[in-house]
Design a protein around this motif. Structure first.
Motif, PDB file in Angstrom:
ATOM      1  N   GLY A  45      59.422  69.961  36.384  1.00 24.52           N
ATOM      2  CA  GLY A  45      59.587  71.408  36.298  1.00 24.52           C
ATOM      3  C   GLY A  45      60.551  71.887  35.236  1.00 24.52           C
ATOM      4  N   PHE A  46      61.053  70.999  34.382  1.00 28.15           N
ATOM      5  CA  PHE A  46      61.957  71.466  33.328  1.00 28.15           C
ATOM      6  C   PHE A  46      61.913  70.538  32.121  1.00 28.15           C
ATOM      7  CE2 PHE A  46      64.616  68.575  35.804  1.00 28.15           C
ATOM      8  CZ  PHE A  46      65.266  67.834  34.824  1.00 28.15           C
ATOM      9  N   GLU A  47      62.361  71.079  31.008  1.00 35.93           N
ATOM     10  CA  GLU A  47      62.517  70.325  29.769  1.00 35.93           C
ATOM     11  C   GLU A  47      63.516  71.063  28.904  1.00 35.93           C
ATOM     12  OE1 GLU A  47      59.903  68.614  25.960  1.00 35.93           O
ATOM     13  OE2 GLU A  47      58.893  69.547  27.674  1.00 35.93           O
ATOM     14  N   PHE A  48      64.408  70.328  28.253  1.00 36.53           N
ATOM     15  CA  PHE A  48      65.348  70.977  27.346  1.00 36.53           C
ATOM     16  C   PHE A  48      65.662  70.062  26.175  1.00 36.53           C
ATOM     17  CE2 PHE A  48      67.924  69.026  30.740  1.00 36.53           C
ATOM     18  CZ  PHE A  48      68.873  68.304  30.042  1.00 36.53           C
ATOM     19  N   GLN A  49      66.014  70.688  25.069  1.00 30.96           N
ATOM     20  CA  GLN A  49      66.376  69.966  23.853  1.00 30.96           C
ATOM     21  C   GLN A  49      67.888  69.932  23.721  1.00 30.96           C
ATOM     22  OE1 GLN A  49      64.171  70.585  20.050  1.00 30.96           O
ATOM     23  NE2 GLN A  49      66.165  71.173  19.192  1.00 30.96           N
TER      24      GLN A  49
END
Length: 365
Positions: free
Chosen positions: A325-329
């Motif tokens: 449910g999430f992804e970040f750089q």
């Protein structure tokens, strides 16, 4: 009983070693953990004789009984360290005494006979001396050394074994990640854990890695390079990757890494980077850090860089993190300035290209 710290090694030369031309072809692009040198070290232990029968012999299969204790009760530990080619053509090890100490500590945690640290060091020196022509040259290349020990007694019964076999094999190595990996993407495991308080997380035993493989397979299915584990109690705090420690770099120039405490492997690369950072006047914190903090800090820009570290991969930038449910750089998604600086400084010391104020480099020849 012999004094195990001063065992003499018997040497049996390989009768059909890899030829010079074939060896050169293999060393041109060795990969990681795919090819091996001509010889290996074998030392035996029994409760009545202690450590004995130290040998350097041709590398080859080993014969064990189907009731060999390691096959049933998993008393097994290992280490990983590298021999580096120096600018003058010689070779050196990086902090091998730290590997020797950790190997002893792992043995004690697994109720195994501890190998004397000087014997560990002697075994490494003996093997590298014999197979010195297998040390590759070039950027990122090294001779990866794998000391390991397992319960070799033949019996069925839940108790510490009384016989052990210690061995060392060597493998010329290039980059750990394919393509050199400018950065890696991590998968946050939310239902598998690597280690729990009171467990074997601080020991370098095969079971820790076996239990991580299902989570690593999940990471691969999600298009990620590595899995990162959270703590086993609250499932909130970042601990380490499947085979590496982790660092965070913040906008104030400080760095942080999860604290040791029995659930995290005390990495030698980790400790070296902490020392180099402190030498440079960088504020260093060993503190707990939640996955929610990590995500918020990355999205706000407070977290500028993150990297993983270990003997095999050295220092590897972390570009992105994914979970259910999430992804970040992180930062620019590639290698940050401080990550690059620390990596360059560490590698330069390991390869004899920079001053070594802590005496970490141990010359072999």
């Amino acid at each position: 009983m012999e004094d195990a710290t001063i065992l003499d090694f018997e040497f049996e030369a390989h009768t059909n070693p890899v030829g010079e031309a074939d060896r050169a072809a293999l060393l041109a692009n060795p990969g990681f953990g795919k090819i091996f040198t001509d010889h290996m070290v074998v030392i035996r232990y029994s409760a009545d004789r202690g450590w004995h029968d130290a040998r350097v012999q041709p590398r080859g299969p080993i014969s064990i009984d189907p009731a060999c204790a390691v096959l049933h009760y998993a008393q097994e530990i290992f280490e990983g360290l590298k021999a580096y080619r120096l600018p003058d053509g010689g070779a050196a090890l990086f902090r091998p005494e730290a590997n020797a100490a950790r190997f002893r500590e792992s043995a004690e945690r697994m109720a195994m006979a501890p190998l004397p640290e000087e014997l560990f060091l002697s075994s490494i020196r003996e093997l590298v001396s014999v197979d010195r022509d297998w040390i590759p040259e070039g950027e990122g290349a090294s001779l990866y050394l794998r000391p390991f020990m397992f319960a070799s007694e033949t019996f069925l019964g839940v108790k510490p074994a009384s016989e052990y076999l210690y061995m060392v094999i060597a493998s010329p190595a290039g980059a750990y990640f394919k393509g050199g990996a400018p950065s890696v993407t991590l998968w946050v495991s939310d239902h598998y854990t690597r280690a729990a308080p009171g467990g074997t997380g601080a020991a370098k035993c095969g079971g820790n890695y076996a239990s991580s493989l299902i989570a690593q397979a999940e990471a691969t299915r999600q298009g990620c390079d590595q899995v990162v584990f959270l703590d086993a109690v609250e499932n909130r705090y970042v601990e380490e990757l499947g085979g590496m420690n982790i660092f965070f770099v913040f906008d104030d120039g400080s760095i942080a890494t999860p604290p040791l405490g029995g659930t995290i492997l005390p990495g030698i690369t980790r400790d070296s980077l902490l020392t180099l950072a402190r030498d440079a006047g960088i504020a260093v914190r060993e503190e707990r850090y939640t996955i929610d903090q990590w995500r918020a800090d990355a999205e706000s820009g407070k977290l500028r860089e993150a990297f993983a570290c270990g003997t095999a991969a050295v220092v590897t930038p972390i570009g992105a993190v994914r979970g259910n449910g999430f992804e970040f750089q992180i930062g620019n998604g590639g290698q940050g300035l401080l990550t690059e600086k620390l990596r360059t400084q560490l590698v330069s010391i390991q390869r004899g290209q920079a001053p070594d104020p802590h005496g970490w480099l141990k010359r072999l020849f």
